[in-house]
Design a protein around this motif. Structure first.
Motif, PDB file in Angstrom:
ATOM      1  N   ASP A  84      13.838  41.519   4.480  1.00 23.84           N
ATOM      2  CA  ASP A  84      13.865  42.423   3.195  1.00 23.84           C
ATOM      3  C   ASP A  84      12.494  42.601   2.954  1.00 23.84           C
ATOM      4  OD1 ASP A  84      13.911  43.715   0.822  1.00 23.84           O
ATOM      5  OD2 ASP A  84      15.893  42.729   0.157  1.00 23.84           O
ATOM      6  N   PRO A  85      11.875  43.944   3.536  1.00 21.88           N
ATOM      7  CA  PRO A  85      10.527  44.070   3.339  1.00 21.88           C
ATOM      8  C   PRO A  85       9.962  44.466   1.702  1.00 21.88           C
ATOM      9  CG  PRO A  85      11.399  45.416   5.162  1.00 21.88           C
ATOM     10  CD  PRO A  85      12.457  44.665   4.252  1.00 21.88           C
ATOM     11  N   GLY A  86      10.975  44.520   0.872  1.00 19.23           N
ATOM     12  CA  GLY A  86      10.905  44.544  -0.366  1.00 19.23           C
ATOM     13  C   GLY A  86      10.906  43.495  -1.232  1.00 19.23           C
ATOM     14  N   ALA A  87      11.262  42.380  -0.675  1.00 24.19           N
ATOM     15  CA  ALA A  87      10.797  40.900  -1.339  1.00 24.19           C
ATOM     16  C   ALA A  87       9.511  40.507  -1.596  1.00 24.19           C
ATOM     17  CB  ALA A  87      11.632  39.856  -0.397  1.00 24.19           C
ATOM     18  N   ASP A  88       8.781  40.578  -2.565  1.00 22.73           N
ATOM     19  CA  ASP A  88       7.766  40.338  -2.844  1.00 22.73           C
ATOM     20  C   ASP A  88       7.431  39.416  -3.974  1.00 22.73           C
ATOM     21  OD1 ASP A  88       4.922  41.006  -2.939  1.00 22.73           O
ATOM     22  OD2 ASP A  88       5.066  42.906  -3.756  1.00 22.73           O
ATOM     23  N   CYS A  89       6.136  38.915  -3.834  1.00 24.24           N
ATOM     24  CA  CYS A  89       5.557  37.801  -4.867  1.00 24.24           C
ATOM     25  C   CYS A  89       4.669  38.592  -5.984  1.00 24.24           C
ATOM     26  CB  CYS A  89       4.869  36.723  -3.956  1.00 24.24           C
ATOM     27  SG  CYS A  89       4.083  35.581  -5.283  1.00 24.24           S
ATOM     28  N   PRO A  90       5.320  38.401  -7.072  1.00 25.84           N
ATOM     29  CA  PRO A  90       4.322  39.106  -8.360  1.00 25.84           C
ATOM     30  C   PRO A  90       3.049  38.601  -8.350  1.00 25.84           C
ATOM     31  CG  PRO A  90       6.513  38.668  -8.896  1.00 25.84           C
ATOM     32  CD  PRO A  90       6.471  37.986  -7.744  1.00 25.84           C
ATOM     33  N   PRO A 265      13.865  35.035  -7.947  1.00 26.72           N
ATOM     34  CA  PRO A 265      14.807  36.308  -7.434  1.00 26.72           C
ATOM     35  C   PRO A 265      14.366  37.177  -6.045  1.00 26.72           C
ATOM     36  CG  PRO A 265      13.236  36.540  -9.286  1.00 26.72           C
ATOM     37  CD  PRO A 265      13.174  35.219  -9.060  1.00 26.72           C
ATOM     38  N   GLU A 266      13.009  36.953  -5.998  1.00 29.69           N
ATOM     39  CA  GLU A 266      12.459  37.570  -4.782  1.00 29.69           C
ATOM     40  C   GLU A 266      13.036  36.778  -3.341  1.00 29.69           C
ATOM     41  OE1 GLU A 266      10.717  40.798  -4.884  1.00 29.69           O
ATOM     42  OE2 GLU A 266      11.301  40.578  -7.073  1.00 29.69           O
ATOM     43  N   MET A 267      12.936  35.681  -3.434  1.00 30.71           N
ATOM     44  CA  MET A 267      13.268  34.892  -2.163  1.00 30.71           C
ATOM     45  C   MET A 267      14.990  35.241  -2.195  1.00 30.71           C
ATOM     46  SD  MET A 267      10.831  33.434  -0.771  1.00 30.71           S
ATOM     47  CE  MET A 267       9.453  32.570  -0.811  1.00 30.71           C
ATOM     48  N   ALA A 268      15.574  35.180  -3.209  1.00 28.24           N
ATOM     49  CA  ALA A 268      16.963  35.478  -3.221  1.00 28.24           C
ATOM     50  C   ALA A 268      17.575  36.759  -2.687  1.00 28.24           C
ATOM     51  CB  ALA A 268      17.500  35.158  -4.577  1.00 28.24           C
ATOM     52  N   LYS A 269      16.454  37.640  -2.511  1.00 26.63           N
ATOM     53  CA  LYS A 269      16.957  38.852  -1.813  1.00 26.63           C
ATOM     54  C   LYS A 269      17.057  38.460  -0.237  1.00 26.63           C
ATOM     55  CE  LYS A 269      14.285  41.956  -4.933  1.00 26.63           C
ATOM     56  NZ  LYS A 269      12.818  42.666  -4.873  1.00 26.63           N
ATOM     57  N   ILE A 270      16.807  37.674   0.294  1.00 24.17           N
ATOM     58  CA  ILE A 270      16.943  37.008   1.682  1.00 24.17           C
ATOM     59  C   ILE A 270      18.389  36.660   1.939  1.00 24.17           C
ATOM     60  CG2 ILE A 270      16.055  36.434   3.792  1.00 24.17           C
ATOM     61  CD1 ILE A 270      13.795  38.116   1.961  1.00 24.17           C
ATOM     62  N   SER A 271      19.146  37.574   2.590  1.00 20.26           N
ATOM     63  CA  SER A 271      20.344  37.180   2.903  1.00 20.26           C
ATOM     64  C   SER A 271      20.504  36.807   4.413  1.00 20.26           C
ATOM     65  CB  SER A 271      21.427  38.051   2.594  1.00 20.26           C
ATOM     66  OG  SER A 271      21.415  39.380   3.192  1.00 20.26           O
ATOM     67  N   ASP A 281      18.504  45.680  14.742  1.00 15.21           N
ATOM     68  CA  ASP A 281      17.626  46.930  15.001  1.00 15.21           C
ATOM     69  C   ASP A 281      16.290  46.831  15.066  1.00 15.21           C
ATOM     70  OD1 ASP A 281      20.176  47.828  14.671  1.00 15.21           O
ATOM     71  OD2 ASP A 281      20.137  48.057  12.151  1.00 15.21           O
ATOM     72  N   MET A 282      15.640  45.567  15.019  1.00 11.07           N
ATOM     73  CA  MET A 282      14.252  44.971  15.092  1.00 11.07           C
ATOM     74  C   MET A 282      13.444  45.936  13.796  1.00 11.07           C
ATOM     75  SD  MET A 282      13.995  43.151  17.343  1.00 11.07           S
ATOM     76  CE  MET A 282      12.041  43.208  17.690  1.00 11.07           C
ATOM     77  N   THR A 283      13.979  45.802  12.627  1.00  9.26           N
ATOM     78  CA  THR A 283      13.800  46.781  11.469  1.00  9.26           C
ATOM     79  C   THR A 283      12.784  45.496  10.472  1.00  9.26           C
ATOM     80  OG1 THR A 283      15.700  46.250  10.304  1.00  9.26           O
ATOM     81  CG2 THR A 283      15.251  48.513  11.389  1.00  9.26           C
ATOM     82  N   GLY A 284      12.025  46.343   9.720  1.00  7.81           N
ATOM     83  CA  GLY A 284      11.108  45.527   8.567  1.00  7.81           C
ATOM     84  C   GLY A 284       9.739  44.855   9.364  1.00  7.81           C
TER      85      GLY A 284
END
Length: 310
Positions: A84-90, A265-271, A281-284
């Motif tokens: 999830d490229p949107g998972a970020d650390c504020p 909550p950012e780490m929780a985005k990773i499923s 698909d070799m994405t992210g």
């Protein structure tokens, strides 16, 4: 351990790893089912250090953006994927160039900019050396400069300053909002309810919380403390995701108590589904721009690894 759907997804991930010559690196804070299929589980420093030695062509980083950047900087020839490229650390973004420039202008060559590894590549490029929560004190103590600008985490920086009073540590106004939200009152409540339980706290917590701790350390150090001590209960003051590794290392006879809502909550985005999708698909894919900034960021990370090897 998990239901049929999760088991099927886990088998898919294992198959895709083989097909892609990929290795899955998972942070302690991600979901238990992701940790269960990971080849390696650790904190951001341990995983970054490990990745340099791995032969796999593809690195899948189950974590947040700065971890993917660090992996790519240290392994430019490999493909680095983020589920999830949107998972970020504020906190990683809580530093700006003006702060660094002002400190360098004031203190000149007698200033070292010490950057917590939980930071963006841009912040690393402005720094002299990266550190981790486990080696920040020893690195700051070893720096020849008297003045230390510690970025971006003020809580870890304050803890370092207390351990190394001979240095002038300048704090930056940044923090992990999730660790900073844990209050001393919550920890005191758990201590009243479980008076025999040692308190194990991450240095990203506030000063008042750390004052209540029996052990202050990185995620890995917290796990090691619990694994090597005899108490049956522990109050763990960091994110709940670490419970999986604590239970694995320590067994069912131990009980680990967390404050309410201590989850990233950012780490929780990773499923597990996102891990499978990015492998399929070799994405992210993480891409770092060529240039001086990336080279400086890489150099600060390499100095971190060099200090760790001492």
């Amino acid at each position: 351990m998990f239901g049929p759907q999760a088991a099927e997804m886990a088998a898919r991930v294992e198959r895709l790893k083989q097909e892609r010559d990929a290795v899955l690196l998972a942070h302690y804070y991600v979901a238990p089912e992701v940790q269960a299929v990971a080849d390696y589980v650790g904190d951001s420093f341990a995983l970054a250090k490990l990745a340099v030695s791995l032969p796999n062509r593809v690195l899948v980083v189950a974590g947040v953006e700065f971890m993917g950047e660090s992996m790519k900087l240290l392994n430019p020839e490999k493909t680095v994927l983020m589920p999830d490229p949107g998972a970020d650390c504020p906190m990683a973004h809580m530093i700006d160039k003006q702060t660094v420039d002002a400190a360098r202008a004031e203190y000149g060559d007698d200033l070292a900019v010490v950057c917590y590894v939980n930071s963006t590549a841009e912040a690393k490029s402005l720094s002299d050396v990266c550190v981790t929560s486990s080696n920040a004190v020893s690195v700051v103590r070893a720096m020849p400069q008297h003045h230390i600008l510690f970025v971006p985490d003020r809580n870890l920086g304050r803890y370092v300053a207390q351990q190394v009073p001979e240095k002038h540590v300048i704090l930056n106004d940044g923090c992990c909002p999730f660790h900073a939200a844990i209050t001393a009152q919550e920890v005191e409540r758990l201590k009243r309810e479980h008076p025999e339980a040692p308190v194990l706290a991450h240095p990203e917590c506030t000063e008042r919380v750390l004052a209540l701790a029996d052990c202050i350390g990185s995620t890995a150090e917290i796990i090691e403390y619990a694994a090597t001590h005899d108490a049956l209960e522990y109050i763990v003051v960091t994110m709940k995701g670490v419970a999986s590794e604590l239970e694995r290392r320590c067994g069912a006879s131990r009980r680990f108590l967390f404050v309410q809502d201590s989850e990233c909550p950012e780490m929780a985005k990773i499923s597990l589904a996102k891990v499978a999708s990015c492998l399929q698909d070799m994405t992210g894919e993480v891409r770092m721009a060529d240039g001086d900034a990336s080279e400086r960021a890489k150099a600060s990370l390499e100095r971190m690894l060099a200090y760790a090897g001492r």
